[in-house]
Each structure stands twice: as C-alpha cells, then as structure tokens.
Design a protein around this motif. Structure first.
Motif, PDB file in Angstrom:
ATOM      1  N   VAL A 105       0.867  -1.173   0.000  1.00 48.51           N
ATOM      2  CA  VAL A 105       0.000   0.000   0.000  1.00 48.51           C
ATOM      3  C   VAL A 105       0.907   1.227   0.000  1.00 48.51           C
ATOM      4  O   VAL A 105       1.928   1.253   0.691  1.00 48.51           O
ATOM      5  CB  VAL A 105      -0.963   0.009   1.215  1.00 48.51           C
ATOM      6  CG1 VAL A 105      -0.210  -0.105   2.524  1.00 48.51           C
ATOM      7  CG2 VAL A 105      -1.831   1.257   1.217  1.00 48.51           C
ATOM      8  N   ALA A 106       0.560   2.201  -0.828  1.00 48.71           N
ATOM      9  CA  ALA A 106       1.330   3.443  -0.892  1.00 48.71           C
ATOM     10  C   ALA A 106       0.444   4.583  -0.396  1.00 48.71           C
ATOM     11  O   ALA A 106      -0.721   4.684  -0.773  1.00 48.71           O
ATOM     12  CB  ALA A 106       1.799   3.719  -2.316  1.00 48.71           C
ATOM     13  N   VAL A 107       1.023   5.431   0.469  1.00 48.07           N
ATOM     14  CA  VAL A 107       0.265   6.547   1.038  1.00 48.07           C
ATOM     15  C   VAL A 107       0.973   7.859   0.726  1.00 48.07           C
ATOM     16  O   VAL A 107       2.170   7.897   0.443  1.00 48.07           O
ATOM     17  CB  VAL A 107       0.117   6.409   2.572  1.00 48.07           C
ATOM     18  CG1 VAL A 107      -0.538   5.089   2.930  1.00 48.07           C
ATOM     19  CG2 VAL A 107       1.460   6.560   3.282  1.00 48.07           C
ATOM     20  N   ASN A 108       0.210   8.951   0.785  1.00 49.71           N
ATOM     21  CA  ASN A 108       0.786  10.290   0.758  1.00 49.71           C
ATOM     22  C   ASN A 108       0.866  10.718   2.218  1.00 49.71           C
ATOM     23  O   ASN A 108      -0.127  11.123   2.815  1.00 49.71           O
ATOM     24  CB  ASN A 108      -0.092  11.244  -0.053  1.00 49.71           C
ATOM     25  CG  ASN A 108       0.567  12.595  -0.283  1.00 49.71           C
ATOM     26  OD1 ASN A 108       1.662  12.855   0.193  1.00 49.71           O
ATOM     27  ND2 ASN A 108      -0.111  13.464  -1.018  1.00 49.71           N
ATOM     28  N   LYS A 109       2.056  10.582   2.817  1.00 47.66           N
ATOM     29  CA  LYS A 109       2.229  10.842   4.249  1.00 47.66           C
ATOM     30  C   LYS A 109       2.212  12.339   4.527  1.00 47.66           C
ATOM     31  O   LYS A 109       2.992  13.084   3.943  1.00 47.66           O
ATOM     32  CB  LYS A 109       3.547  10.244   4.748  1.00 47.66           C
ATOM     33  CG  LYS A 109       3.717  10.356   6.270  1.00 47.66           C
ATOM     34  CD  LYS A 109       5.113   9.994   6.728  1.00 47.66           C
ATOM     35  CE  LYS A 109       6.066  11.156   6.652  1.00 47.66           C
ATOM     36  NZ  LYS A 109       5.759  12.268   7.598  1.00 47.66           N
TER      37      LYS A 109
END
Length: 308
Positions: A93-97
């Motif tokens: 899963v890739a997030v915009n932190k």
C-alpha cells in the motif's frame, strides 16, 4: 528506574523559539511531551527551571531530565488526517504521508503514525519483524511529506526490502532551496554522519556514511529554486544536509541554516521538502510501477507566494 539526563546547546536556528517547540525539534519528541517536561520542572537553564512558553536564546545550555520509558510500541489504530491512499493491492500500500506523522511507533513519539492510520483504514499488515514496524521497508522523517510504501504481505516485504537495500528503487523528491545552486544541475557526493558538536542533527563529516544526491533545477525564482532531487543513497536528513553543505538550505529549515524571515514570508513552519515519486518493480510480477504524490497545501502555497 533511573531517568536519563541530557545537556543540549540551543543552536542559532532555534533562537527565539518557545521552549516546547525547540525541545520537540532537539529531542525528536512531540510538542505536548516537551511542554509536560517543562511544566514538571525537568528543563533547566543555568540551574533555573523554565516554562514551556519561555523563548530560548542561542548559545545557552539546556539540562533536560527525560521521562521514564514506559511507552508501549504496539501500533494504535487511529485515523490520520490528510493521509491519502495512493495505491493498494495484496502486496503493498502506498500513502501520501502528511507532515507531522511518523512512519511507525518509536520511544518518545506519541503522535500519529502511518501504521496506525493504515490499521484504522482497515489494512492488514502480515509480515515478519517487530509488531511496531511490520511492513516498514522505508521511512520518511516526521517533518517530510510525500509518497511512502508499506508492505502488506511477506512476499511484498521481502521483495521491497531487497529493492531498497540494492538501490533499485528510484526515489524522487522536490525541494525548494534558498538562492540558486551553481551549477543548475549537479551531483553532491559527501559522507554524512552525526554533527560532532550537536548529535541531534547531521552534517558532512570525514568519517560519515557514503551519500550521493543528484539534483536538477525545475524553476528558479528571485529568492529560491525549486529542485528535482534523486537520491542514490538514503541517509538520515540527506537532502537537508547536502543542500545546506553547498549553502542552499531547504526553505523553512532553520536546523540546517535557512532564513527564518523568508520562511515566514512563505508561510512555512517546516522544511520545503516533498517525496514526490517512488519507482519500483512490483513484488508479484516484476512490472515497473511509479507512484506519485501531489504537493500538500502548505508547500503549494509557498510556491504561489514566490510566483507572485
């Protein structure tokens, strides 16, 4: 249990900052915890306890008695405001932190975490490793925003850990730096280690770890330059240290020598640094993926001010 005592100099970059805000930066703890230390009389200057709102002077020395370590590092599921899911499947899963969010729980940090935010959003991380770091294959500093990938499966964890170790992942950042680097595009190759007189920050040192940063100019403004930065290595604070070393610190980064007046004009209360893209081979079938993260509002606003 004995409590650790630390003696810390107040650097010029933190001149005039409130004690709680300065301690949060110096010790890597939350501002709330820093304020509690001051309120409990655990922060001294010249033998005198100071309050959380006292303004600090550069060159003075702080004597801080740290709290006992009783914190559980088990991730707590909690909604993380502004953390968008950029991509997800069975392996990752890739997030915009957002800024102000840690990758995972650590001693002394009681703020939000990426792992806690994913748990609250219903993601199940099933990989090996300590519970508080399950799925973590990379980290972004609390004060840096942008794309961050977390492994969801054992296959994803193994493949991505290897990819980061072997440097087959492309890591692209955008950084707004003061002035105009000369040349407009170039490579900074200089070892990075802990600063010899201030262990809470890093510097170019002869005995540091090998570090290579490539940069190119995207757009030049009167007072600053927007750079595209590619990291060949992944040292702590690498971009901030390297840009400071060539006398072009990130805007809004007083720890590494930025101009506080420019930061104020741009509305920045943190360094202008954003992890804009990650490129890697997918753990399942090897296809090349590139995941990008848009600028958050504070960084976009700073650019608009410069353009005006």
């Amino acid at each position: 249990m004995s409590r650790e005592i630390r003696q810390l100099p107040v650097p010029e970059g933190l001149e005039g900052l409130r004690a709680d805000a300065a301690l949060a930066k110096l010790l890597g703890i939350s501002r709330t915890r820093a304020a509690d230390l001051a309120e409990d009389g655990d922060v001294l200057i010249d033998g005198q306890a100071i309050g959380k709102s006292e303004r600090l002077r550069a060159g003075t020395w702080l004597l801080v008695t740290l709290p006992e370590v009783e914190q559980s590092l088990t991730p707590v599921a909690e909604h993380v405001e502004g953390m968008d899911i950029l991509y997800s499947d069975a392996d990752l899963v890739a997030v915009n932190k957002p800024v102000g969010v840690a990758a995972h729980p650590t001693v002394g940090w009681d703020g939000p975490t990426v792992i806690g935010g994913l748990a609250a959003a219903g993601f199940r991380i099933s990989t090996s490793g300590p519970p508080e770091r399950k799925g973590i294959v990379q980290r972004l500093d609390v004060g840096t925003s942008g794309v961050m990938v977390v492994a969801c499966s054992e296959r994803g964890y193994t493949a991505l850990k290897r990819a980061f170790k072997e440097r087959t992942v492309t890591k692209t950042y955008h950084a707004l730096v003061q002035g105009h680097p000369d040349p407009f595009s170039g490579t900074i190759e200089a070892p990075i280690g802990r600063h010899p007189s201030a262990g809470w920050r890093f510097a170019v040192t002869t005995d540091g770890k090998h570090a290579v940063t490539h940069y190119e100019t995207i757009e030049a403004f009167r007072e600053a330059t927007l750079l595209k930065v590619h990291l060949e290595t992944g040292r702590t604070h690498q971009i901030r240290v390297h840009m400071s070393a060539i006398h072009h610190p990130c805007c809004g980064d007083p720890m590494y020598g930025s101009d506080p007046q420019l930061a104020e004009r741009l509305g920045l209360i943190r360094q202008w640094l954003h992890a804009v893209e990650l490129g890697f081979h997918h753990p399942e079938d090897g296809r090349w993926m590139e995941i990008t993260a848009p600028y958050p509002d504070d960084l976009a606003h700073a650019l608009e001010v410069l353009k005006q």
